[in-house]
Design an enzyme around this catalytic site. Structure first.
Site, PDB file in Angstrom:
ATOM      1  N   ARG A  94      -3.163   3.698  15.203  1.00 27.10           N
ATOM      2  CA  ARG A  94      -2.813   3.461  13.810  1.00 27.10           C
ATOM      3  C   ARG A  94      -3.547   4.469  12.925  1.00 27.10           C
ATOM      4  O   ARG A  94      -4.372   5.249  13.419  1.00 27.10           O
ATOM      5  CB  ARG A  94      -3.138   2.018  13.404  1.00 27.10           C
ATOM      6  CG  ARG A  94      -4.525   1.622  13.896  1.00 27.10           C
ATOM      7  CD  ARG A  94      -5.279   0.747  12.997  1.00 27.10           C
ATOM      8  NE  ARG A  94      -5.511   1.341  11.712  1.00 27.10           N
ATOM      9  CZ  ARG A  94      -6.419   2.280  11.462  1.00 27.10           C
ATOM     10  NH1 ARG A  94      -7.175   2.792  12.431  1.00 27.10           N
ATOM     11  NH2 ARG A  94      -6.592   2.744  10.241  1.00 27.10           N
ATOM     12  N   GLY A  95      -3.221   4.456  11.609  1.00 27.29           N
ATOM     13  CA  GLY A  95      -3.796   5.444  10.695  1.00 27.29           C
ATOM     14  C   GLY A  95      -2.788   6.586  10.561  1.00 27.29           C
ATOM     15  O   GLY A  95      -2.306   7.103  11.573  1.00 27.29           O
ATOM     16  N   ALA A  96      -2.488   6.956   9.311  1.00 28.70           N
ATOM     17  CA  ALA A  96      -1.365   7.871   9.051  1.00 28.70           C
ATOM     18  C   ALA A  96      -1.421   9.188   9.848  1.00 28.70           C
ATOM     19  O   ALA A  96      -0.456   9.518  10.552  1.00 28.70           O
ATOM     20  CB  ALA A  96      -1.259   8.115   7.549  1.00 28.70           C
ATOM     21  N   ASP A 154      -1.521   6.607   2.991  1.00 25.78           N
ATOM     22  CA  ASP A 154      -0.407   6.614   3.953  1.00 25.78           C
ATOM     23  C   ASP A 154       0.789   7.404   3.451  1.00 25.78           C
ATOM     24  O   ASP A 154       1.570   7.932   4.245  1.00 25.78           O
ATOM     25  CB  ASP A 154       0.024   5.179   4.272  1.00 25.78           C
ATOM     26  CG  ASP A 154      -0.944   4.567   5.262  1.00 25.78           C
ATOM     27  OD1 ASP A 154      -2.017   4.110   4.833  1.00 25.78           O
ATOM     28  OD2 ASP A 154      -0.648   4.596   6.469  1.00 25.78           O
ATOM     29  N   LYS A 213      -3.734   1.079   2.422  1.00 26.66           N
ATOM     30  CA  LYS A 213      -3.940  -0.301   2.882  1.00 26.66           C
ATOM     31  C   LYS A 213      -4.016  -1.277   1.711  1.00 26.66           C
ATOM     32  O   LYS A 213      -4.657  -0.992   0.695  1.00 26.66           O
ATOM     33  CB  LYS A 213      -5.227  -0.352   3.709  1.00 26.66           C
ATOM     34  CG  LYS A 213      -5.600  -1.697   4.275  1.00 26.66           C
ATOM     35  CD  LYS A 213      -4.515  -2.363   5.095  1.00 26.66           C
ATOM     36  CE  LYS A 213      -3.983  -1.512   6.210  1.00 26.66           C
ATOM     37  NZ  LYS A 213      -2.695  -1.976   6.764  1.00 26.66           N
ATOM     38  N   GLN A 246      -9.565  -3.774   9.782  1.00 19.82           N
ATOM     39  CA  GLN A 246      -9.833  -2.395  10.235  1.00 19.82           C
ATOM     40  C   GLN A 246     -11.186  -1.895   9.740  1.00 19.82           C
ATOM     41  O   GLN A 246     -11.825  -1.078  10.392  1.00 19.82           O
ATOM     42  CB  GLN A 246      -8.734  -1.438   9.728  1.00 19.82           C
ATOM     43  CG  GLN A 246      -7.371  -1.621  10.372  1.00 19.82           C
ATOM     44  CD  GLN A 246      -6.492  -2.545   9.572  1.00 19.82           C
ATOM     45  OE1 GLN A 246      -6.973  -3.483   8.937  1.00 19.82           O
ATOM     46  NE2 GLN A 246      -5.196  -2.296   9.587  1.00 19.82           N
TER      47      GLN A 246
END
Ligand code: MRU
Length: 347
Positions: free
Chosen positions: A51-53, A242, A253, A201
């Site tokens: 995950r994470g852009a 993002d 987020k 997260q």
């Protein structure tokens, strides 16, 4: 980043596969898994093993290469490839890096480049993301240095949200890059990390990274960040992104918007750290950004434990939009950019 004496990236290519650190098991367990097909990349993005852009972008570039490799010998190679790539593009909706990376590699595939060359272009894209993060670190640490110089004790308190660290970006991170850089330059930096409900997260991933990097940090409940600001305990807010629209409105987020509002009220600078691959130049404003809604069970349970009456309806938005007017600046690989100037940039 270092873990138990070894240097790791959060994704790397080895023996025709990509290896990733499965983020669902941290901080309890450091588990590495292999992905070798486009379907496996799609599944890992959906279930948030990765995950994470920027990391989603790099994994999708490999996913596009895998789709091409897999479909080479299929009965209908073109149909096979198009259908896989369409599914990949739709794995998660908000981070623009996904579609951006797929399109970069798709263009090369359509131009007829051979398999080996495509793979080396995917690796270039990956290395370029790492270089961008390093530049973000250099550019952002100048802001931290100014804060240290203006304070009697020289101590810098950064507030961040979610995880925009090396786990989210292959290496170094975006929001964390200025912090790592400041630490390397012997600045006295401490980070407030919001837990980041519902998936945590911040508490699970960002705190784990800072612990292993030996960076002073404190995890706080999401609801306490306004209080910290009011008490003068925050000098600067830095988060990741993002998707950034042309006017500077930014999706990140959920909860980022509330931090930006509280920062404005308390006259605290609020920065977004992101590579230009996170800017969606096709969008006029944040209103056009698709906000992902995730499974209600992320809110209803912690592990197996129910938190909410099973018949109560819940809504689980994963991101929100921070309007450009609340953002002091963007820390990018090309320097600190005023929100008004985003539209003048191009990749
Ligand atoms: O739902 P997630 O964990 O993928 O959300 C990630 C974030 O919002 C990050 O802050 C963002 O992707 C920036 S990562 C450098």
């Amino acid at each position: 980043m270092k873990f138990e004496g070894r240097q790791y990236h959060s994704l790397w290519y080895e023996n025709d596969k990509i290896k990733i650190i499965d983020q669902r098991f941290l901080p309890e367990e450091f588990r590495i898994i292999s992905l070798s097909t486009c379907e496996e990349v799609i599944e890992a993005i959906k279930n948030m093993a990765l995950r994470g852009a920027p990391l989603i972008g790099v994994a999708s570039a490999y996913g596009t290469y895998f789709a091409y490799r897999q479909c080479f010998s299929a009965k209908y190679p073109e149909e096979c490839y198009i259908s896989l790539v369409e599914k990949l593009k739709n794995a998660r909706p908000t981070a623009v890096n996904l579609v951006w990376a797929v399109e970069q590699i798709n263009r090369l595939i359509l131009s007829g480049l051979e398999l080996e060359r495509i793979l080396s272009m995917v690796k270039n894209l990956e290395n370029n993301e790492i270089k961008c993060c390093k530049k973000i670190g250099e550019n952002g640490s100048v802001l931290l240095k100014h804060i240290a110089m203006a304070k009697k004790d020289g101590n810098i308190n950064v507030l961040t949200h979610c995880n925009a660290g090396w786990l989210a970006t292959v290496d170094i991170g975006t929001a964390s890059a200025p912090i790592f850089n400041a630490r390397d330059n012997e600045l006295d930096v401490h980070v407030w990390i919001g837990e980041t409900r519902p998936r945590n997260q911040g508490g699970k991933l960002t705190a784990w990274e800072y612990f292993h990097e030996n960076i002073a940090h404190t995890v706080v409940s999401d609801n306490s960040v306004g209080h910290l600001m009011q008490k003068g305990m925050v000098d600067i807010v830095i988060t990741g992104a993002d998707r950034i629209a042309k006017n500077g409105d930014t999706a990140n987020k959920v909860g980022t918007y509330l931090r930006a509002l509280a920062a404005k009220h308390n006259k605290i600078p609020f920065y977004i750290a992101a590579p230009l691959s996170t800017v969606d130049f096709s969008l006029r404003s944040g209103e056009q950004i698709h906000i992902e809604e995730r499974d209600e069970n992320e809110l209803k349970y912690i592990g197996e434990t129910p938190l909410i009456h099973e018949l109560s309806p819940v809504m689980n938005h994963a991101f929100d939009i921070t309007p450009a007017e609340l953002i002091t600046g963007f820390i990018t690989e090309r320097g600190i950019i005023d929100p008004k100037d985003i539209k003048r940039l191009s990749l």
